[in-house]
Design a protein around this motif. Structure first.
Motif: not given
Length: 179
Positions: A19, A26, A45-47, A50-51, A55
């Motif tokens: 994280d 990004q 975007n940040r999410e 992350r995905e 992840e």
């Protein structure tokens, strides 16, 4: 604190992204200079970052390229071994660098480490790679590592307002010379 080193070279280390790496990932994923070399058309975007980068590598192997001389903390780029087909013994590879890290040999060393891992530890027999026909840096990188140009998919991507060919490359374990 950066995550544990997974592969170590002379100048770079490869480690799983965490994280704490999301800002770097990004920023560079969205950077026009990085994006121009890949078929990336959507902002992230940040999410979503992350995905994709933290992840999204359950079966695949996504690794952050870091400067080994800087205590594994200076982030340089990202590389991945993905679309792994263990039954057929093949996978895809890809890599990108932050603009200020280009032209210094980091990508060559990182991709070589990833190829070693794929052939020696994963016992794969074939690696595939693709590049935009307009990306001369990727062509030079793949050539340096030993990939062979195998074909072209015409007007495969739509990048920068135009259709661009995808150039296909392959490397067989029997062709790999890491020394």
């Amino acid at each position: 604190m950066p995550g544990p080193v997974f592969l170590r070279g002379d100048r770079v280390t490869l480690r799983p992204p965490e994280d704490e790496d999301l800002d770097f990932l990004q920023r560079n994923h969205n950077d026009p200079d990085v994006r121009r070399s890949m078929p990336r058309v959507h902002p992230q975007n940040r999410e979503a970052t992350r995905e994709e980068y933290v992840e999204g590598y359950d079966e695949s192997v996504g690794l952050l390229i870091c400067d080994g001389e800087a205590g594994d903390t200076e982030r340089l780029g990202f590389c991945a071994l993905f679309a792994i087909d263990g039954d057929s013994g093949r996978a895809e590879v890809g890599a990108w660098l932050a603009p200020d890290a280009e032209g210094q040999g980091y990508a060559t060393e990182a991709l070589s480490l990833l190829v070693d891992y794929a052939f020696d530890e994963r016992r794969l027999d074939r690696l595939n790679a693709g590049r935009l026909a307009t990306n001369d840096r990727s062509a030079a990188l793949l050539d340096r590592v030993g990939f062979v140009e195998e074909g072209r998919r015409r007007e495969y991507y739509y990048v920068g307002g135009e259709h661009v060919d995808r150039v296909e490359y392959g490397l067989l374990a029997s062709e790999w010379d890491d020394g």
